[in-house]
Design a protein around this motif. Structure first.
Motif, PDB file in Angstrom:
ATOM      1  N   UNK A 228      18.715  69.968 -19.066  1.00  0.00           N
ATOM      2  CA  UNK A 228      19.157  70.902 -18.020  1.00  0.00           C
ATOM      3  C   UNK A 228      20.094  71.982 -18.537  1.00  0.00           C
ATOM      4  N   UNK A 229      21.038  71.621 -19.379  1.00  0.00           N
ATOM      5  CA  UNK A 229      21.972  72.615 -19.910  1.00  0.00           C
ATOM      6  C   UNK A 229      21.232  73.681 -20.715  1.00  0.00           C
ATOM      7  N   UNK A 230      20.268  73.243 -21.541  1.00  0.00           N
ATOM      8  CA  UNK A 230      19.519  74.199 -22.366  1.00  0.00           C
ATOM      9  C   UNK A 230      18.645  75.097 -21.486  1.00  0.00           C
ATOM     10  N   UNK A 231      18.001  74.495 -20.481  1.00  0.00           N
ATOM     11  CA  UNK A 231      17.142  75.294 -19.616  1.00  0.00           C
ATOM     12  C   UNK A 231      17.940  76.278 -18.774  1.00  0.00           C
ATOM     13  N   UNK A 232      19.170  75.921 -18.399  1.00  0.00           N
ATOM     14  CA  UNK A 232      20.013  76.868 -17.664  1.00  0.00           C
ATOM     15  C   UNK A 232      20.353  78.066 -18.537  1.00  0.00           C
ATOM     16  N   UNK A 233      20.560  77.807 -19.810  1.00  0.00           N
ATOM     17  CA  UNK A 233      20.816  78.918 -20.736  1.00  0.00           C
ATOM     18  C   UNK A 233      19.581  79.818 -20.837  1.00  0.00           C
ATOM     19  N   UNK A 234      18.406  79.214 -20.923  1.00  0.00           N
ATOM     20  CA  UNK A 234      17.175  79.985 -21.059  1.00  0.00           C
ATOM     21  C   UNK A 234      16.788  80.681 -19.757  1.00  0.00           C
ATOM     22  N   UNK A 235      17.312  80.204 -18.622  1.00  0.00           N
ATOM     23  CA  UNK A 235      17.022  80.857 -17.343  1.00  0.00           C
ATOM     24  C   UNK A 235      17.672  82.224 -17.244  1.00  0.00           C
ATOM     25  N   UNK A 236      18.525  82.564 -18.200  1.00  0.00           N
ATOM     26  CA  UNK A 236      19.126  83.896 -18.257  1.00  0.00           C
ATOM     27  C   UNK A 236      18.543  84.722 -19.392  1.00  0.00           C
ATOM     28  N   UNK A 237      17.409  84.270 -19.940  1.00  0.00           N
ATOM     29  CA  UNK A 237      16.775  84.960 -21.067  1.00  0.00           C
ATOM     30  C   UNK A 237      16.326  86.364 -20.671  1.00  0.00           C
ATOM     31  N   UNK A 238      16.245  87.247 -21.641  1.00  0.00           N
ATOM     32  CA  UNK A 238      15.723  88.593 -21.396  1.00  0.00           C
ATOM     33  C   UNK A 238      14.217  88.578 -21.178  1.00  0.00           C
ATOM     34  N   UNK A 239      13.556  87.503 -21.594  1.00  0.00           N
ATOM     35  CA  UNK A 239      12.104  87.391 -21.435  1.00  0.00           C
ATOM     36  C   UNK A 239      11.790  86.765 -20.078  1.00  0.00           C
ATOM     37  N   UNK A 240      11.041  87.476 -19.244  1.00  0.00           N
ATOM     38  CA  UNK A 240      10.775  87.001 -17.885  1.00  0.00           C
ATOM     39  C   UNK A 240       9.988  85.693 -17.872  1.00  0.00           C
ATOM     40  N   UNK A 241       9.053  85.521 -18.814  1.00  0.00           N
ATOM     41  CA  UNK A 241       8.256  84.291 -18.845  1.00  0.00           C
ATOM     42  C   UNK A 241       9.109  83.096 -19.228  1.00  0.00           C
ATOM     43  N   UNK A 242      10.050  83.286 -20.138  1.00  0.00           N
ATOM     44  CA  UNK A 242      10.973  82.208 -20.502  1.00  0.00           C
ATOM     45  C   UNK A 242      11.851  81.860 -19.304  1.00  0.00           C
ATOM     46  N   UNK A 243      12.365  82.877 -18.605  1.00  0.00           N
ATOM     47  CA  UNK A 243      13.199  82.612 -17.428  1.00  0.00           C
ATOM     48  C   UNK A 243      12.442  81.789 -16.390  1.00  0.00           C
ATOM     49  N   UNK A 244      11.221  82.212 -16.080  1.00  0.00           N
ATOM     50  CA  UNK A 244      10.444  81.516 -15.062  1.00  0.00           C
ATOM     51  C   UNK A 244      10.124  80.087 -15.495  1.00  0.00           C
ATOM     52  N   UNK A 245       9.753  79.910 -16.760  1.00  0.00           N
ATOM     53  CA  UNK A 245       9.423  78.566 -17.247  1.00  0.00           C
ATOM     54  C   UNK A 245      10.649  77.658 -17.207  1.00  0.00           C
ATOM     55  N   UNK A 246      11.814  78.202 -17.551  1.00  0.00           N
ATOM     56  CA  UNK A 246      13.043  77.408 -17.495  1.00  0.00           C
ATOM     57  C   UNK A 246      13.374  77.023 -16.058  1.00  0.00           C
ATOM     58  N   UNK A 247      13.206  77.947 -15.128  1.00  0.00           N
ATOM     59  CA  UNK A 247      13.456  77.660 -13.716  1.00  0.00           C
ATOM     60  C   UNK A 247      12.483  76.605 -13.187  1.00  0.00           C
ATOM     61  N   UNK A 248      11.237  76.657 -13.641  1.00  0.00           N
ATOM     62  CA  UNK A 248      10.273  75.630 -13.214  1.00  0.00           C
ATOM     63  C   UNK A 248      10.696  74.250 -13.692  1.00  0.00           C
TER      64      UNK A 248
END
Length: 396
Positions: A228-248
């Motif tokens: 969860x901590x890592x995915x929260x960091x990636x949910x702020x990524x500049x890449x929209x696909x990474x953000x969406x995948x992390x949120x999923x």
């Protein structure tokens, strides 16, 4: 000097001459029919024969090939051809029977990174939505070298291609998923999320989402490993696909929490709330064009807020969850370019026909390209599934 192979220019002229839309079709003479079939058969390829020839090359020791002047680029080109052949489900399943699967798996350990990457790409094609080939690869111990390349290969492209192959190999494959768990695959995925390669991150996140969606009990594992901590960091990524995948991925963990299956996000809850508030603020500042592109992200943020705090997000109150036109059909900008030639011909005939005339005329036989047919643009569609969405749609 006569040219080798069929006379394709002559074939095209012949086809156009007999399908220009200005005359009714005529029956082919036996001589014309024979010439046409010979021209077509001259271009046909015996796929099984070619796959056997490729298999012989893959079985040849690397040093022998080098002595014969065969380069790593030649091998990669050969694997490109093999990949085209195994796009067919039957050919993919036949590769093992002709002895080609085992040497292909051997290429995963080749000294050239390009060959290792290309071999993993071919394996991905073979096992996509193909239970028979998935079983054959597992029985041939193909999972182990793929996992090794995914976790420890020094080349990031090789690691990414190996992860893609693993993802296709274990989808809808219970023995494959079990092997992945036993091999500490989740720890390897955690390490992949820390990579600087955006593509590598995407593939890892998509596989995590699939595994959690298939078995929510794994949410306990990912929580313990700090996902969860890592995915929260990636949910702020500049890449929209990474953000969406992390949120999923975060949504899967949060939904398991609401069902009473685990502690879910636990101590990360306050950090998540801050993250979602930041994403909501960022969404509220988007232009109309960016809002349209962020449709999936808007829904994920709202669903995650609702799952964690049992209330809708402020996106709803601000009218940013569902925008005007979100549910509308896209404008029809292509159909006029794809009007069937026969329909256009029939319309012209109807327009030119005198009132009261009932006589019917035969439609022309279109064997080639009509000079009057407009050139059609190449249209592609996109999927919200990210990197791994391009699976074969035909079940195997």
């Amino acid at each position: 000097m006569a040219k080798d192979g069929p006379d394709w220019d002559g074939l095209l002229k012949w086809s156009l001459a007999h399908s220009d839309g200005t005359r009714p079709p005529r029956n082919l003479s036996e001589e014309d029919r024979k010439w046409f079939m010979e021209a077509m058969q001259a271009q046909s390829v015996d796929v099984v024969k070619r796959m056997k020839e490729i298999t012989l090359v893959m079985q040849t020791p690397e040093q022998v090939l080098e002595a014969q002047g065969v380069t790593s680029a030649d091998i990669e080109d050969m694997l490109d051809e093999l990949q085209e052949h195994v796009e067919s489900i039957d050919m993919a399943n036949d590769l093992h029977s002709i002895g080609g699967l085992v040497p292909l798996l051997g290429y995963l350990k080749n000294s050239h990174a390009g060959i290792r990457a290309k071999a993993a790409e071919v394996i991905t094609t073979i096992v996509q939505n193909n239970q028979r080939s998935q079983q054959l690869v597992m029985e041939a111990n193909g999972f182990e070298p793929l996992l090794s390349n995914f976790t420890s290969d020094p080349d990031i492209t090789v690691r990414t291609k190996a992860l893609g192959a693993i993802s296709s190999l274990i989808r809808h494959n219970k023995p494959g998923i079990a092997a992945f768990r036993l091999a500490n695959g989740y720890a390897a995925l955690r390490d992949a999320l820390g990579s600087e390669s955006v593509r590598f991150q995407r593939k890892a996140l998509n596989l995590i989402h699939y595994l959690l969606h298939e078995n929510s009990s794994d949410c306990n594992v990912v929580s313990e490993l700090g996902f969860p901590r890592i995915m929260m960091h990636l949910a702020s990524s500049d890449d929209s696909e990474v953000r969406e995948a992390a949120l999923r991925g975060l949504l899967e963990v949060a939904q398991d929490k609401t069902s009473g299956g685990s502690d879910g996000l636990g101590e990360e809850d306050e950090k998540l709330k801050q993250l979602l508030q930041e994403r909501i603020k960022g969404i509220s500042l988007m232009s109309p064009e960016d809002l349209g592109a962020a449709r999936e992200e808007r829904h994920l943020v709202d669903s995650l807020w609702n799952a964690c705090y049992n209330e809708p997000s402020s996106l709803r109150g601000e009218g940013l969850l569902v925008l005007p036109g979100d549910d509308a059909h896209p404008p029809d900008v292509a159909s006029k370019h794809f009007e069937p030639p026969l329909r256009a011909w029939a319309a012209n005939q109807e327009a030119n026909r005198a009132p009261g005339t009932e006589k019917k005329e035969a439609a022309p036989l279109l064997l080639g390209y009509s000079p009057q047919q407009p050139e059609t643009p190449h249209v592609q569609s996109s999927s919200s599934g990210g990197e791994d969405a391009g699976q074969r749609s035909t079940p195997r």
